[in-house]
Design an enzyme around this catalytic site. Structure first.
Site, PDB file in Angstrom:
ATOM      1  N   ASP A   1      -7.647  -1.628  -1.039  1.00  0.00           N
ATOM      2  CA  ASP A   1      -8.558  -2.571  -0.400  1.00  0.00           C
ATOM      3  C   ASP A   1      -9.976  -2.104  -0.726  1.00  0.00           C
ATOM      4  O   ASP A   1     -10.319  -0.941  -0.460  1.00  0.00           O
ATOM      5  CB  ASP A   1      -8.372  -2.579   1.115  1.00  0.00           C
TER       6      ASP A   1
ATOM      7  N   HIS B   1       0.819  -1.214   0.000  1.00  0.00           N
ATOM      8  CA  HIS B   1       0.000   0.000   0.000  1.00  0.00           C
ATOM      9  C   HIS B   1       0.851   1.261   0.000  1.00  0.00           C
ATOM     10  O   HIS B   1       0.430   2.293  -0.539  1.00  0.00           O
ATOM     11  CB  HIS B   1      -0.903   0.014   1.238  1.00  0.00           C
TER      12      HIS B   1
END
Length: 266
Positions: free
Chosen positions: A156, A149
C-alpha cells in the site's frame, strides 16, 4: 538529486523516531522467520519513505495491529527491487514513493476479523468508514479473512512531493474528519492529493471512480502508470493497493512478525 536523497533520508529517520516501538515489542526468538526471498525494503532502497501505519494507533481500529513489532517494510525481493526501479524514475520527476503497509502477517488479518465482529467498537468510524455500516465490511469487500499482503508482494503506497516533510503524529482521541473530505480538512498527510486518505472504506477510493477528477485523478493515474511499468497491478477498489506479478508465493499466507529480525541475514 543529492539534496533530494538527503531530505528523504532525514524524513525516514524522523518517521522511525516517531513510530519506533519499545524493546518489549521485539520479536521472540521462537517465532517463525521469513523465507530467504524476503528482504527489508530499506536494504534495497533507503530513499523510499516508510510510514507504517499499522505499527501505530492511527488505524481504522484505533490501535496498533497484532504482529507489527517494528515500523519496517518487508517484501519479497522481486517486489522490493521493482519499487526501487520505480523510485529511481520518480526522484528524477520530483517525487518519492511512500509505503503505508507491505507484508502483513496472518495474525494481523485475524486481528482485523476480531475487530470487525465487535460491532460496538466504532471509535474510528468518523474517519475511516463514515458512510459504511460496520456490519457490512466483509460483505462490501473492505475486509477479508485472507489478504494478499500476507504473501509478501503486495504494498500500500502513495506519492509525496520532495523534499518530503514527515506526516504529523496522530493523537489518539483527536477530532476525526472523514477520509474523503477535502485534502485541507482531512488528516494532514504529506501525500499528494489522491482524493481520499489511506484506508478509506468508501467507493471514492476506487481508483477510477468518476467523481475523482482533475489533479486528484491525474495523481492516481500517475501512480498507477508508474508502478505498472515495473510489474505492479492495481486493485481497482483501492488506489493505494498494488501487487507485483508474478508473485513468488502465490498460494502462501505467512505469519512471521514484522520485525527486522525476521529477515536478518537475507
Amino acid at each position: 538529486m543529492r539534496i533530494a536523497l538527503r531530505a528523504l533520508a532525514a524524513t525516514a529517520a524522523a518517521l522511525l523516531a516517531v513510530t519506533a516501538l519499545s524493546p518489549t515489542a521485539l520479536a521472540r526468538p521462537s517465532e517463525p522467520r521469513a523465507p530467504e526471498e524476503f528482504v527489508s525494503l530499506r536494504s534495497v532502497d533507503p530513499t523510499i519513505v516508510q510510514e507504517m501505519r499499522y505499527a501505530t494507533a492511527h488505524t481504522f481500529m484505533g490501535e496498533r495491529v497484532d504482529g507489527y513489532r517494528q515500523p519496517v517494510c518487508l517484501l519479497t525481493r522481486p517486489a522490493a527491487r521493482a519499487l526501487h526501479l520505480a523510485q529511481r524514475k520518480l526522484l528524477r520527476q520530483g517525487y518519492t514513493l511512500k509505503v503505508y503497509d507491505c507484508y502483513r502477517p496472518q495474525r494481523a488479518v485475524d486481528h482485523f476479523v476480531r475487530w470487525a465482529k465487535d460491532l460496538d467498537d466504532q471509535a474510528m468510524k468518523g474517519e475511516f468508514y463514515p458512510r459504511v455500516d460496520k456490519s457490512r465490511l466483509f460483505e462490501d469487500g473492505y475486509l477479508a479473512e485472507k489478504s494478499g499482503h500476507s504473501r509478501g508482494s503486495t504494498v500500500d503506497l502513495t506519492l509525496v512531493r520532495i523534499p518530503a516533510l514527515p506526516t504529523r503524529p496522530y493523537r489518539p482521541g483527536e477530532r476525526l474528519t472523514p477520509c474523503f473530505a477535502p485534502q485541507g480538512e482531512r488528516f494532514r498527510d504529506n501525500s499528494v492529493d489522491m482524493g481520499t486518505g489511506y484506508d478509506c472504506f468508501d467507493t471514492l477510493s476506487h481508483t477510477d471512480d468518476p467523481r475523482i477528477t482533475g489533479v486528484r485523478r491525474a495523481n492516481r493515474q500517475f501512480l498507477k502508470r508508474t508502478l505498472a511499468d515495473v510489474g505492479f497491478v492495481n486493485l481497482p477498489e483501492e488506489w493505494w493497493h498494488f501487487t507485483y506479478r508474478p508473485e513468488p508465493f502465490p498460494d502462501a499466507y505467512f505469519d512471521f512478525p514484522v520485525h527486522r529480525r525476521s529477515v536478518a541475514g537475507h
